[in-house]
Design a protein around this motif. Sequence first.
Motif, PDB file in Angstrom:
ATOM      1  N   TYR A  88      28.643  15.014  44.006  1.00 18.08           N
ATOM      2  CA  TYR A  88      28.609  15.906  42.761  1.00 18.08           C
ATOM      3  C   TYR A  88      27.995  14.874  41.895  1.00 18.08           C
ATOM      4  O   TYR A  88      28.083  13.821  41.463  1.00 18.08           O
ATOM      5  N   GLU A  89      26.493  15.372  40.621  1.00 13.72           N
ATOM      6  CA  GLU A  89      25.561  14.992  40.094  1.00 13.72           C
ATOM      7  C   GLU A  89      25.740  15.886  39.457  1.00 13.72           C
ATOM      8  O   GLU A  89      24.610  17.377  39.489  1.00 13.72           O
ATOM      9  N   PRO A  90      26.444  15.865  37.750  1.00 14.39           N
ATOM     10  CA  PRO A  90      26.042  16.990  37.193  1.00 14.39           C
ATOM     11  C   PRO A  90      24.763  15.949  36.260  1.00 14.39           C
ATOM     12  O   PRO A  90      24.159  15.864  35.243  1.00 14.39           O
ATOM     13  N   LYS A  91      23.569  15.884  36.851  1.00 12.99           N
ATOM     14  CA  LYS A  91      22.294  15.702  36.458  1.00 12.99           C
ATOM     15  C   LYS A  91      21.272  16.602  36.010  1.00 12.99           C
ATOM     16  O   LYS A  91      20.479  16.588  35.209  1.00 12.99           O
ATOM     17  N   GLY A  92      21.796  18.111  35.215  1.00 16.37           N
ATOM     18  CA  GLY A  92      21.542  19.010  34.831  1.00 16.37           C
ATOM     19  C   GLY A  92      19.126  19.286  35.965  1.00 16.37           C
ATOM     20  O   GLY A  92      18.678  19.229  36.057  1.00 16.37           O
ATOM     21  N   GLY A  93      19.326  20.130  34.893  1.00 18.30           N
ATOM     22  CA  GLY A  93      17.905  21.427  35.716  1.00 18.30           C
ATOM     23  C   GLY A  93      16.947  21.436  34.678  1.00 18.30           C
ATOM     24  O   GLY A  93      16.548  21.007  33.092  1.00 18.30           O
ATOM     25  N   VAL A  94      15.696  21.345  35.142  1.00 13.87           N
ATOM     26  CA  VAL A  94      13.847  21.516  34.137  1.00 13.87           C
ATOM     27  C   VAL A  94      12.976  22.479  34.806  1.00 13.87           C
ATOM     28  O   VAL A  94      13.074  22.272  36.318  1.00 13.87           O
ATOM     29  N   VAL A  95      12.911  23.415  34.976  1.00 12.02           N
ATOM     30  CA  VAL A  95      12.415  24.397  34.350  1.00 12.02           C
ATOM     31  C   VAL A  95      10.633  24.268  34.238  1.00 12.02           C
ATOM     32  O   VAL A  95      11.031  24.274  32.670  1.00 12.02           O
ATOM     33  N   HIS A 129       7.527  14.591  29.514  1.00  9.77           N
ATOM     34  CA  HIS A 129       7.644  13.214  30.337  1.00  9.77           C
ATOM     35  C   HIS A 129       9.109  12.357  29.362  1.00  9.77           C
ATOM     36  O   HIS A 129       9.116  11.328  30.508  1.00  9.77           O
ATOM     37  N   GLU A 130       9.743  12.359  28.956  1.00 10.09           N
ATOM     38  CA  GLU A 130      11.317  11.830  28.056  1.00 10.09           C
ATOM     39  C   GLU A 130      11.857  12.569  29.269  1.00 10.09           C
ATOM     40  O   GLU A 130      13.004  11.381  29.406  1.00 10.09           O
ATOM     41  N   LEU A 131      12.003  13.652  29.417  1.00  4.44           N
ATOM     42  CA  LEU A 131      12.934  14.011  30.949  1.00  4.44           C
ATOM     43  C   LEU A 131      12.707  13.632  32.220  1.00  4.44           C
ATOM     44  O   LEU A 131      13.323  12.993  32.870  1.00  4.44           O
ATOM     45  N   ALA A 136       3.093  16.103  36.526  1.00  2.00           N
ATOM     46  CA  ALA A 136       1.593  16.302  36.575  1.00  2.00           C
ATOM     47  C   ALA A 136       1.762  16.467  35.073  1.00  2.00           C
ATOM     48  O   ALA A 136       2.574  16.807  34.135  1.00  2.00           O
ATOM     49  N   PRO A 137       0.138  15.702  34.085  1.00  2.00           N
ATOM     50  CA  PRO A 137       0.113  16.256  33.049  1.00  2.00           C
ATOM     51  C   PRO A 137      -0.669  17.144  33.130  1.00  2.00           C
ATOM     52  O   PRO A 137      -0.523  18.035  33.847  1.00  2.00           O
ATOM     53  N   GLY A 138      -0.427  18.498  31.823  1.00  2.00           N
ATOM     54  CA  GLY A 138      -1.238  19.352  31.347  1.00  2.00           C
ATOM     55  C   GLY A 138      -0.768  20.443  32.215  1.00  2.00           C
ATOM     56  O   GLY A 138      -1.105  21.677  31.729  1.00  2.00           O
ATOM     57  N   LEU A 139       1.006  20.633  32.170  1.00  2.00           N
ATOM     58  CA  LEU A 139       2.033  21.097  31.975  1.00  2.00           C
ATOM     59  C   LEU A 139       2.119  22.318  30.685  1.00  2.00           C
ATOM     60  O   LEU A 139       2.059  21.668  30.180  1.00  2.00           O
ATOM     61  N   ALA A 140       2.464  23.284  30.394  1.00  2.00           N
ATOM     62  CA  ALA A 140       2.481  23.752  29.355  1.00  2.00           C
ATOM     63  C   ALA A 140       3.844  24.082  28.470  1.00  2.00           C
ATOM     64  O   ALA A 140       4.310  24.129  27.001  1.00  2.00           O
ATOM     65  N   GLY A 141       5.194  22.844  29.029  1.00  2.00           N
ATOM     66  CA  GLY A 141       6.024  23.241  28.977  1.00  2.00           C
ATOM     67  C   GLY A 141       7.361  23.226  29.361  1.00  2.00           C
ATOM     68  O   GLY A 141       6.755  23.764  30.800  1.00  2.00           O
ATOM     69  N   GLY A 142       8.451  24.213  29.171  1.00  2.00           N
ATOM     70  CA  GLY A 142       9.716  23.762  30.122  1.00  2.00           C
ATOM     71  C   GLY A 142      10.879  24.268  29.484  1.00  2.00           C
ATOM     72  O   GLY A 142      10.870  24.135  28.506  1.00  2.00           O
ATOM     73  N   VAL A 241      12.291  11.285  40.637  1.00  2.00           N
ATOM     74  CA  VAL A 241      13.090  12.822  40.094  1.00  2.00           C
ATOM     75  C   VAL A 241      13.924  12.682  39.229  1.00  2.00           C
ATOM     76  O   VAL A 241      15.295  12.360  40.057  1.00  2.00           O
ATOM     77  N   ARG A 242      14.591  12.568  38.125  1.00  2.00           N
ATOM     78  CA  ARG A 242      15.728  12.465  37.348  1.00  2.00           C
ATOM     79  C   ARG A 242      16.785  13.735  37.503  1.00  2.00           C
ATOM     80  O   ARG A 242      18.190  13.759  37.499  1.00  2.00           O
ATOM     81  N   HIS A 243      16.489  15.286  37.836  1.00  2.00           N
ATOM     82  CA  HIS A 243      16.845  16.337  37.567  1.00  2.00           C
ATOM     83  C   HIS A 243      16.359  16.572  38.409  1.00  2.00           C
ATOM     84  O   HIS A 243      16.160  16.423  39.905  1.00  2.00           O
TER      85      HIS A 243
END
Length: 399
Positions: A88-95, A129-131, A136-142, A241-243
């Motif tokens: 079990y890993e409560p690592k969270g998700g990033v979209v 990039h903190e998360l 990749a660079p150039g993403l609009a956010g999450g 990949v952390r999340h």
Amino acid sequence: MLKTWTPPLDVVVVGAGVVGAACAYYAARAGLGVAVVDRGPVAGGTTGAGEGNLLVSDKEPGPELDLALLSLRLWRELAEQLGPAVEYEPKGGVVVASTAAGQQALRDFAAGQTAAGVTAEEVPAERLHELEPHLAPGLAGGYHYPQDAQVQPALAAAHLLREARRMGAELTTGETVTAVERGPDGAVCGVRTDRRRLAAPAVVNATGAWGAELAALAGVHLPVLPRRGFVLVTEPLPRVVRHKVYSADYVADVASGSAGLQTSSVIEGTPGGPVLIGASRERVGFDRTISHEAIGRLAAEAAALFPVLAQAAVMRTYRGFRPYLPDHLPAIGEDPRVPGLYHACGHEGAGIGLAPATGLLISEQLTGKRPELDLAPFRADRFPGDGLPADPADPSSAG
């Protein structure tokens, strides 16, 4: 002459995947006499081909999200009880979104989720990039979803069944249920297998993508269809990949009813080092043929989102069949058409995450308690028709 199981049984659970295991665990914990039967090994179907996602991030407000929130609480309790054995890993998700329009869509989606009890934190492009330093660079956010977690699904099923057996449940694998027996009043009175008869006043259909077959044995229509998916497994890597990370397209793919091939980036690391890369969806019946198109798309999309993965070796590919129902909600609870027949299937790609809540709700119904959630949206008789489903994308449904 068929051998009959002699100790008194209250329920037969058909299916030893993670959903069946959770049903057996909570039923045994409630003091019921439980037998689990599967024609294959433990976690030999969809569970063994899953990534182990425990997600709220991909679910809009409504019955499935309520089920997921309950399940997350139960998974935390189970993780404390089962220890590190289930990983079990409560690592969270990033979209993540690649465009400003995509980020606005995530913002609108998260607003509804937050009102329903989900924790969703907007992440501007400059902080992604903190998360995830290797994005990749150039993403609009999450958006960051700290409640998302992961388990190792086959281990989770095995340890839930181990605990159920410790509480008195019987587990038999390699045994096929050939009939659901009903009495003169139409109610369930047990099952027959290729070896014996099991007498019980309740049967739980936890057969996943094969849920329509078990329902048909009881004489009812449940239009579960298989939706094939592939996962790539890389060589062991440092934790690049952390999340749980996926693109905004994934949410739309989950909600789609398309029979054609769909792919969207879903990437996560594991405690052992390999990175898991998904997700693809297509309705092709139970065709297990390797799709080079699907695999190629998954690899290319993963490398675009995490360029560091372009140099990683893919060690293996596996595939499974998600149990798909037309409205994307599982069937959970007693079937109004057949007293004593309970369904716990049709969770599509969310069965591992939703398993504990499903098992708890089934056990509450079995013991006459008021279920913690309203089961009306999950009724098995909500679909029209009186026969087995015919899927034009399924070769086995032709003729």
